[in-house]
Design a protein around this motif. Structure first.
Motif, PDB file in Angstrom:
ATOM      1  N   THR A 299       0.820  -1.216   0.000  1.00  0.00           N
ATOM      2  CA  THR A 299       0.000   0.000   0.000  1.00  0.00           C
ATOM      3  C   THR A 299       0.850   1.261   0.000  1.00  0.00           C
ATOM      4  OG1 THR A 299      -1.852  -1.071   1.123  1.00  0.00           O
ATOM      5  CG2 THR A 299      -1.742   1.322   1.270  1.00  0.00           C
ATOM      6  N   GLY A 300       1.865   1.288   0.858  1.00  0.00           N
ATOM      7  CA  GLY A 300       2.724   2.460   0.933  1.00  0.00           C
ATOM      8  C   GLY A 300       3.392   2.761  -0.391  1.00  0.00           C
ATOM      9  N   ALA A 301       3.839   1.706  -1.093  1.00  0.00           N
ATOM     10  CA  ALA A 301       4.496   1.894  -2.379  1.00  0.00           C
ATOM     11  C   ALA A 301       3.519   2.398  -3.435  1.00  0.00           C
ATOM     12  CB  ALA A 301       5.141   0.591  -2.833  1.00  0.00           C
ATOM     13  N   VAL A 302       2.286   1.884  -3.418  1.00  0.00           N
ATOM     14  CA  VAL A 302       1.274   2.340  -4.377  1.00  0.00           C
ATOM     15  C   VAL A 302       0.961   3.819  -4.145  1.00  0.00           C
ATOM     16  CG1 VAL A 302      -1.089   2.052  -5.200  1.00  0.00           C
ATOM     17  CG2 VAL A 302       0.254   0.040  -4.610  1.00  0.00           C
ATOM     18  N   VAL A 303       0.795   4.206  -2.883  1.00  0.00           N
ATOM     19  CA  VAL A 303       0.515   5.612  -2.550  1.00  0.00           C
ATOM     20  C   VAL A 303       1.694   6.487  -2.949  1.00  0.00           C
ATOM     21  CG1 VAL A 303       0.109   7.257  -0.669  1.00  0.00           C
ATOM     22  CG2 VAL A 303      -1.082   5.050  -0.675  1.00  0.00           C
ATOM     23  N   ALA A 304       2.907   6.057  -2.609  1.00  0.00           N
ATOM     24  CA  ALA A 304       4.103   6.847  -2.910  1.00  0.00           C
ATOM     25  C   ALA A 304       4.278   7.024  -4.411  1.00  0.00           C
ATOM     26  CB  ALA A 304       5.337   6.181  -2.307  1.00  0.00           C
ATOM     27  N   ALA A 305       4.192   5.936  -5.168  1.00  0.00           N
ATOM     28  CA  ALA A 305       4.377   6.007  -6.618  1.00  0.00           C
ATOM     29  C   ALA A 305       3.314   6.885  -7.265  1.00  0.00           C
ATOM     30  CB  ALA A 305       4.342   4.602  -7.218  1.00  0.00           C
TER      31      ALA A 305
ATOM     32  N   THR B   5     -20.020  -8.199   5.870  1.00  0.00           N
ATOM     33  CA  THR B   5     -18.733  -7.839   6.459  1.00  0.00           C
ATOM     34  C   THR B   5     -17.544  -8.324   5.647  1.00  0.00           C
ATOM     35  OG1 THR B   5     -18.762  -9.846   7.829  1.00  0.00           O
ATOM     36  CG2 THR B   5     -19.691  -7.849   8.796  1.00  0.00           C
ATOM     37  N   ASN B   6     -17.792  -8.955   4.516  1.00  0.00           N
ATOM     38  CA  ASN B   6     -16.721  -9.518   3.701  1.00  0.00           C
ATOM     39  C   ASN B   6     -16.099  -8.444   2.812  1.00  0.00           C
ATOM     40  OD1 ASN B   6     -15.017 -11.075   2.192  1.00  0.00           O
ATOM     41  ND2 ASN B   6     -16.572 -12.557   1.548  1.00  0.00           N
ATOM     42  N   TYR B   7     -14.791  -8.190   2.993  1.00  0.00           N
ATOM     43  CA  TYR B   7     -14.110  -7.164   2.203  1.00  0.00           C
ATOM     44  C   TYR B   7     -14.141  -7.462   0.707  1.00  0.00           C
ATOM     45  CZ  TYR B   7     -10.164 -10.313   1.470  1.00  0.00           C
ATOM     46  OH  TYR B   7      -9.382 -11.369   1.074  1.00  0.00           O
ATOM     47  N   GLU B   8     -14.308  -8.749   0.347  1.00  0.00           N
ATOM     48  CA  GLU B   8     -14.345  -9.118  -1.070  1.00  0.00           C
ATOM     49  C   GLU B   8     -15.447  -8.377  -1.816  1.00  0.00           C
ATOM     50  OE1 GLU B   8     -14.949 -13.342  -0.336  1.00  0.00           O
ATOM     51  OE2 GLU B   8     -13.124 -13.718  -1.482  1.00  0.00           O
ATOM     52  N   GLU B   9     -16.553  -8.109  -1.121  1.00  0.00           N
ATOM     53  CA  GLU B   9     -17.696  -7.470  -1.759  1.00  0.00           C
ATOM     54  C   GLU B   9     -17.391  -6.036  -2.181  1.00  0.00           C
ATOM     55  OE1 GLU B   9     -20.512  -9.064  -2.448  1.00  0.00           O
ATOM     56  OE2 GLU B   9     -19.842 -10.901  -1.457  1.00  0.00           O
ATOM     57  N   TYR B  10     -16.438  -5.394  -1.501  1.00  0.00           N
ATOM     58  CA  TYR B  10     -16.158  -3.983  -1.765  1.00  0.00           C
ATOM     59  C   TYR B  10     -14.908  -3.774  -2.617  1.00  0.00           C
ATOM     60  CZ  TYR B  10     -19.567  -3.792   1.941  1.00  0.00           C
ATOM     61  OH  TYR B  10     -20.706  -3.993   2.693  1.00  0.00           O
ATOM     62  N   GLY B  11     -14.158  -4.842  -2.856  1.00  0.00           N
ATOM     63  CA  GLY B  11     -13.056  -4.797  -3.809  1.00  0.00           C
ATOM     64  C   GLY B  11     -11.809  -4.135  -3.300  1.00  0.00           C
ATOM     65  N   GLY B  12     -11.825  -2.824  -3.198  1.00  0.00           N
ATOM     66  CA  GLY B  12     -10.625  -2.109  -2.783  1.00  0.00           C
ATOM     67  C   GLY B  12     -10.949  -0.676  -2.423  1.00  0.00           C
ATOM     68  N   ALA B  13      -9.948   0.008  -1.922  1.00  0.00           N
ATOM     69  CA  ALA B  13     -10.106   1.407  -1.494  1.00  0.00           C
ATOM     70  C   ALA B  13      -9.605   2.337  -2.591  1.00  0.00           C
ATOM     71  CB  ALA B  13      -9.335   1.646  -0.202  1.00  0.00           C
ATOM     72  N   LEU B  14     -10.334   3.398  -2.819  1.00  0.00           N
ATOM     73  CA  LEU B  14      -9.973   4.376  -3.840  1.00  0.00           C
ATOM     74  C   LEU B  14      -9.030   5.416  -3.241  1.00  0.00           C
ATOM     75  CD1 LEU B  14     -10.504   5.290  -6.766  1.00  0.00           C
ATOM     76  CD2 LEU B  14     -12.539   6.466  -5.963  1.00  0.00           C
ATOM     77  N   LEU B  15      -7.878   5.603  -3.870  1.00  0.00           N
ATOM     78  CA  LEU B  15      -6.946   6.646  -3.450  1.00  0.00           C
ATOM     79  C   LEU B  15      -7.405   7.945  -4.099  1.00  0.00           C
ATOM     80  CD1 LEU B  15      -4.304   7.489  -2.015  1.00  0.00           C
ATOM     81  CD2 LEU B  15      -3.090   6.927  -4.136  1.00  0.00           C
ATOM     82  N   LEU B  16      -8.029   8.802  -3.305  1.00  0.00           N
ATOM     83  CA  LEU B  16      -8.631  10.024  -3.828  1.00  0.00           C
ATOM     84  C   LEU B  16      -7.662  11.201  -3.777  1.00  0.00           C
ATOM     85  CD1 LEU B  16     -12.139   9.739  -2.148  1.00  0.00           C
ATOM     86  CD2 LEU B  16     -11.622   9.414  -4.568  1.00  0.00           C
ATOM     87  N   GLY B  17      -7.693  12.013  -4.816  1.00  0.00           N
ATOM     88  CA  GLY B  17      -6.893  13.233  -4.828  1.00  0.00           C
ATOM     89  C   GLY B  17      -5.726  13.222  -5.782  1.00  0.00           C
ATOM     90  N   ILE B  18      -5.493  12.106  -6.481  1.00  0.00           N
ATOM     91  CA  ILE B  18      -4.380  12.046  -7.431  1.00  0.00           C
ATOM     92  C   ILE B  18      -4.892  12.265  -8.852  1.00  0.00           C
ATOM     93  CG2 ILE B  18      -2.976  10.535  -5.995  1.00  0.00           C
ATOM     94  CD1 ILE B  18      -3.834   8.249  -7.954  1.00  0.00           C
ATOM     95  N   ARG B  19      -3.974  12.618  -9.749  1.00  0.00           N
ATOM     96  CA  ARG B  19      -4.311  12.828 -11.165  1.00  0.00           C
ATOM     97  C   ARG B  19      -4.380  11.473 -11.873  1.00  0.00           C
ATOM     98  NH1 ARG B  19      -3.018  18.381 -12.916  1.00  0.00           N
ATOM     99  NH2 ARG B  19      -2.157  19.507 -11.112  1.00  0.00           N
ATOM    100  N   GLY B  20      -5.377  10.749 -11.559  1.00  0.00           N
ATOM    101  CA  GLY B  20      -5.566   9.406 -12.088  1.00  0.00           C
ATOM    102  C   GLY B  20      -6.482   8.659 -11.148  1.00  0.00           C
ATOM    103  N   THR B  21      -6.811   7.427 -11.510  1.00  0.00           N
ATOM    104  CA  THR B  21      -7.670   6.605 -10.662  1.00  0.00           C
ATOM    105  C   THR B  21      -6.858   5.423 -10.162  1.00  0.00           C
ATOM    106  OG1 THR B  21      -9.664   7.252 -11.864  1.00  0.00           O
ATOM    107  CG2 THR B  21      -9.775   5.212 -10.591  1.00  0.00           C
TER     108      THR B  21
END
Length: 347
Positions: free
Chosen positions: A106-112, A277-293
């Protein structure tokens, strides 16, 4: 729309991301995927998992390096330039993909993402928006771990972005925004939360004030705003408690035949709670605020979770979330300037 998938990211990579990618391509005919990783390996898995049925909408990009979960975020981005994470981000930067999905570090994805894509106009720091289930409806927790040290202005941005996510992705018409603190009174909290409270009170958001930890599931709002340190603790504690409760119940229900029978009779109710309560249903968290998705999936993601993470990326692109964030941030800044002007003394 074209989405870059980190095929080497996650505890069960590359098999799990590739299976999830094949499932997503079958579910969503309007997407194309670029699978990024060790090309010979991911190609072999792709075709072994019957990917030939959707191969016309798939590209492969070779990346010779992998950033592990243990690698330090910024150092790994700097020194592993040919990693699958870095190559995914590069695709978006160069306009060859519109979104990134990764279950890797996660840290690397956010940093990159923040280093190479930069933040949107008017946004100083990006925030991770995690979807947390409750008995009734899920809420957005932002920031859940992108940055540790926040300012009141950062929390304001998180509130605006989280509200947009709640509207456009979760379909909440007028999201209630709460500021996580140690008391509901506006004087409670630390310097960060008191400063954020003042800023949030001046917006057009549906700000309901401070909320406490006990309110998260007993009296949930739609968007919970906090700094990344607190948010990450809340996220991981919630996940741990949910897992522990399920484990405790299993042990108790298997202690004697009568309890086993009761568990069988209540199976439908347990299955319903498990699905919520299963995280699988929600897939993943969106990193908001970057120039991209960018979608950050759970490290232990299953194929279903990866498929749903790709779904979230698709919905964010369809709903033009970033475009709306830019407009809302601009509108807020104009509101602040108008308030400053109206408060000036008349000469």
């Amino acid at each position: 729309m074209k989405i870059a998938l980190d095929a080497m990211g996650g505890d069960f990579a590359p098999d799990t991301p590739i299976i999830g990618a094949i499932n997503a391509l079958k579910c969503f005919p309007d997407i194309e995927l670029i699978l990024v990783g060790n090309e010979p390996i991911i190609k072999d898995i792709f075709y072994k998992k019957e990917g030939s049925a959707v191969e016309q909408r798939v590209e492969f990009l070779h990346a010779s390096q992998v950033i592990s979960m243990e690698d330090p975020a910024i150092d790994s981005v700097r020194h592993k330039k040919d990693s699958s994470i870095s190559r995914c981000v590069e695709l978006v930067k160069n306009g060859k993909a519109e979104a990134i999905v990764s279950a890797g570090n996660t840290g690397a994805v956010v940093a990159a993402s923040t280093i190479f894509l930069k933040t949107l106009p008017g946004i100083s720091r990006a925030g991770i928006a995690s979807v947390i289930p409750t008995e009734k409806n899920p809420f957005i927790l932002i920031d859940s771990g992108a940055i540790i040290d926040s300012t009141p202005e950062n929390l304001l941005d998180f509130a605006i972005m989280g509200s947009i996510y709640s509207k456009k992705i979760l379909g909440v018409s007028n999201p209630r925004v709460g500021l996580l603190s140690i008391g509901t009174e506006n004087i409670k909290g630390n310097e960060l939360t008191r400063g954020a409270f003042k800023l949030l009170s001046k917006t057009h958001l549906n700000f309901v004030g401070n909320i406490e930890g006990r309110d998260l599931f007993e009296n949930p709002v739609d968007v919970v705003v906090c700094d990344g340190f607190v948010g990450n603790v809340v996220l991981k504690t919630s996940e741990s408690v949910a897992t522990a409760v399920v484990r405790w119940l299993k042990r108790e229900f298997t202690k004697n035949p009568i309890r086993i029978l009761g568990a069988l009779l209540a199976k439908g109710a347990f299955d319903s709670v498990k699905k919520k309560t299963n995280y699988e249903e929600y897939g993943g968290a969106l990193l908001l605020g970057i120039r991209g998705t960018c979608i950050i999936a759970h490290g232990s993601s299953t194929p279903k979770a990866i498929c749903n993470a790709i779904k979230v990326a698709r919905e964010a692109l369809i709903q033009k979330v970033n475009h709306i964030i830019i407009e809302e941030i601009k509108a807020h800044h104009e509101l602040v300037e108008d308030q400053k002007t109206s408060s000036l003394p008349i000469a």
